[in-house]
Design an enzyme around this catalytic site. Structure first.
Site, mmCIF file in Angstrom:
data_model
loop_
_atom_site.group_PDB
_atom_site.id
_atom_site.type_symbol
_atom_site.label_atom_id
_atom_site.label_comp_id
_atom_site.label_asym_id
_atom_site.label_seq_id
_atom_site.Cartn_x
_atom_site.Cartn_y
_atom_site.Cartn_z
ATOM 1 N N GLU A 62 1.088 -1.414 0.119
ATOM 2 C CA GLU A 62 -0.251 0.166 -0.211
ATOM 3 C C GLU A 62 0.892 1.164 -0.200
ATOM 4 O O GLU A 62 0.383 2.267 -0.328
ATOM 5 C CB GLU A 62 -0.950 -0.113 1.235
ATOM 6 C CG GLU A 62 -1.673 -1.144 1.496
ATOM 7 C CD GLU A 62 -2.879 -0.930 2.576
ATOM 8 O OE1 GLU A 62 -4.009 -0.176 2.361
ATOM 9 O OE2 GLU A 62 -2.117 -1.605 3.366
ATOM 10 N N GLU B 6 -6.885 6.433 10.847
ATOM 11 C CA GLU B 6 -7.251 7.441 11.836
ATOM 12 C C GLU B 6 -6.692 8.244 11.994
ATOM 13 O O GLU B 6 -7.302 9.377 12.037
ATOM 14 C CB GLU B 6 -7.404 6.855 13.142
ATOM 15 C CG GLU B 6 -9.072 5.136 13.343
ATOM 16 C CD GLU B 6 -8.091 3.872 12.391
ATOM 17 O OE1 GLU B 6 -9.033 2.762 12.690
ATOM 18 O OE2 GLU B 6 -7.959 4.352 12.068
ATOM 19 N N LYS C 92 -11.206 4.681 1.253
ATOM 20 C CA LYS C 92 -10.173 4.491 1.037
ATOM 21 C C LYS C 92 -10.867 3.318 -0.940
ATOM 22 O O LYS C 92 -11.208 2.739 0.507
ATOM 23 C CB LYS C 92 -8.700 3.423 1.477
ATOM 24 C CG LYS C 92 -7.908 2.858 1.055
ATOM 25 C CD LYS C 92 -6.880 2.462 1.603
ATOM 26 C CE LYS C 92 -5.383 1.908 1.086
ATOM 27 N NZ LYS C 92 -5.028 1.093 2.168
#
Length: 135
Positions: free
Chosen positions: A35, A87, A113
Protein backbone atom coordinates in the site's frame (compact mmCIF):
# COMPACT_ATOMS: atom_id res chain seq x y z
CA UNK A 1 -38.98 49.02 14.14
CA UNK A 2 -36.63 48.92 11.15
CA UNK A 3 -33.96 46.28 10.80
CA UNK A 4 -30.31 47.19 10.55
CA UNK A 5 -29.25 46.33 6.96
CA UNK A 6 -25.87 45.10 8.26
CA UNK A 7 -27.42 42.73 10.79
CA UNK A 8 -27.84 39.06 9.94
CA UNK A 9 -28.86 37.76 13.36
CA UNK A 10 -32.51 37.64 12.29
CA UNK A 11 -31.60 35.24 9.47
CA UNK A 12 -29.04 32.86 10.97
CA UNK A 13 -30.02 30.53 13.75
CA UNK A 14 -27.22 27.98 13.59
CA UNK A 15 -23.52 27.68 12.92
CA UNK A 16 -22.78 27.62 9.18
CA UNK A 17 -21.27 24.45 7.76
CA UNK A 18 -18.87 24.29 4.82
CA UNK A 19 -19.11 20.97 2.94
CA UNK A 20 -16.43 19.45 0.77
CA UNK A 21 -17.56 16.02 -0.46
CA UNK A 22 -15.38 13.25 -1.82
CA UNK A 23 -12.27 15.22 -2.65
CA UNK A 24 -10.37 12.65 -4.74
CA UNK A 25 -6.67 12.36 -3.89
CA UNK A 26 -4.12 9.65 -4.51
CA UNK A 27 -2.08 8.59 -1.49
CA UNK A 28 0.19 5.96 0.02
CA UNK A 29 -1.58 5.08 3.26
CA UNK A 30 -2.01 1.65 4.79
CA UNK A 31 -0.51 -1.04 6.98
CA UNK A 32 0.54 -3.41 4.20
CA UNK A 33 3.94 -2.73 2.54
CA UNK A 34 2.45 -2.77 -0.98
CA UNK A 35 0.00 0.00 0.00
CA UNK A 36 2.91 2.31 0.71
CA UNK A 37 4.49 1.49 -2.67
CA UNK A 38 1.51 1.24 -5.02
CA UNK A 39 -0.86 3.67 -3.31
CA UNK A 40 -4.60 4.01 -3.78
CA UNK A 41 -7.36 6.52 -4.41
CA UNK A 42 -8.80 8.17 -1.31
CA UNK A 43 -11.88 10.33 -0.95
CA UNK A 44 -11.88 13.00 1.75
CA UNK A 45 -15.14 14.58 2.87
CA UNK A 46 -15.29 17.48 5.29
CA UNK A 47 -18.06 19.18 7.25
CA UNK A 48 -16.61 22.31 8.80
CA UNK A 49 -18.60 24.27 11.38
CA UNK A 50 -17.18 27.75 11.36
CA UNK A 51 -17.82 31.35 12.17
CA UNK A 52 -18.81 33.30 9.09
CA UNK A 53 -18.68 37.08 9.36
CA UNK A 54 -21.31 39.42 7.96
CA UNK A 55 -18.82 40.50 5.28
CA UNK A 56 -19.32 37.13 3.58
CA UNK A 57 -23.11 37.15 3.82
CA UNK A 58 -23.89 40.78 3.14
CA UNK A 59 -20.94 42.08 1.14
CA UNK A 60 -19.76 38.96 -0.75
CA UNK A 61 -16.24 39.24 0.71
CA UNK A 62 -14.01 36.18 1.14
CA UNK A 63 -12.41 37.71 4.24
CA UNK A 64 -15.60 36.84 6.12
CA UNK A 65 -15.21 33.08 5.67
CA UNK A 66 -12.65 30.39 4.72
CA UNK A 67 -11.45 29.82 1.18
CA UNK A 68 -12.25 26.33 -0.12
CA UNK A 69 -9.03 26.43 -2.12
CA UNK A 70 -7.00 27.06 1.06
CA UNK A 71 -8.75 24.16 2.82
CA UNK A 72 -7.99 21.84 -0.10
CA UNK A 73 -4.32 22.90 -0.14
CA UNK A 74 -3.97 21.86 3.52
CA UNK A 75 -5.72 18.53 2.91
CA UNK A 76 -3.50 17.83 -0.09
CA UNK A 77 -0.35 18.46 2.00
CA UNK A 78 -1.49 16.05 4.72
CA UNK A 79 -2.39 13.42 2.13
CA UNK A 80 1.22 13.56 0.87
CA UNK A 81 2.51 12.33 4.26
CA UNK A 82 1.95 8.54 4.48
CA UNK A 83 0.08 7.05 7.45
CA UNK A 84 -0.41 3.42 8.36
CA UNK A 85 -3.86 4.16 9.81
CA UNK A 86 -6.71 6.18 8.33
CA UNK A 87 -7.58 7.23 11.89
CA UNK A 88 -4.22 8.99 12.13
CA UNK A 89 -4.66 10.62 8.74
CA UNK A 90 -8.18 11.86 9.54
CA UNK A 91 -7.02 13.33 12.85
CA UNK A 92 -4.03 15.03 11.22
CA UNK A 93 -6.22 16.61 8.55
CA UNK A 94 -8.73 17.88 11.12
CA UNK A 95 -6.09 19.19 13.52
CA UNK A 96 -4.16 20.89 10.71
CA UNK A 97 -7.29 22.70 9.53
CA UNK A 98 -8.30 23.79 13.04
CA UNK A 99 -4.79 25.10 13.65
CA UNK A 100 -4.70 26.91 10.30
CA UNK A 101 -8.12 28.59 10.45
CA UNK A 102 -9.27 30.33 13.63
CA UNK A 103 -12.87 30.48 12.36
CA UNK A 104 -13.26 26.67 12.56
CA UNK A 105 -15.07 25.49 15.68
CA UNK A 106 -15.54 21.83 14.79
CA UNK A 107 -14.69 19.61 11.84
CA UNK A 108 -15.92 16.21 10.74
CA UNK A 109 -13.39 14.36 8.58
CA UNK A 110 -14.34 11.26 6.60
CA UNK A 111 -11.80 9.31 4.57
CA UNK A 112 -12.74 6.45 2.25
CA UNK A 113 -10.10 4.21 0.70
CA UNK A 114 -11.08 2.80 -2.67
CA UNK A 115 -10.50 -0.89 -3.34
CA UNK A 116 -8.62 -1.76 -0.12
CA UNK A 117 -6.53 -4.98 0.01
CA UNK A 118 -8.71 -6.84 2.51
CA UNK A 119 -9.44 -10.11 0.68
CA UNK A 120 -13.09 -9.29 -0.10
CA UNK A 121 -14.84 -7.17 -2.66
CA UNK A 122 -15.90 -3.78 -1.31
CA UNK A 123 -16.34 -0.33 -2.79
CA UNK A 124 -14.40 1.34 -0.01
CA UNK A 125 -13.41 1.21 3.62
CA UNK A 126 -13.05 4.31 5.70
CA UNK A 127 -13.08 6.20 8.94
CA UNK A 128 -14.87 9.27 10.20
CA UNK A 129 -13.95 11.45 13.15
CA UNK A 130 -15.08 14.74 14.65
CA UNK A 131 -12.52 17.12 16.06
CA UNK A 132 -13.35 20.19 18.16
CA UNK A 133 -11.20 23.25 18.59
CA UNK A 134 -10.60 22.44 22.26
CA UNK A 135 -9.31 18.90 21.41
Amino acid sequence: MSKNPDSISHILHNIPVIHIKRLALYGHHGVMPQEKVVGAMFYVSLEIKCEVAKEAYLHDELDGTISYADIIDHVRKEMNTPSALLENLAYRIGKTLIDAFSRIQCINVRIDKENPPCGVSTESIGVECEIHRDA
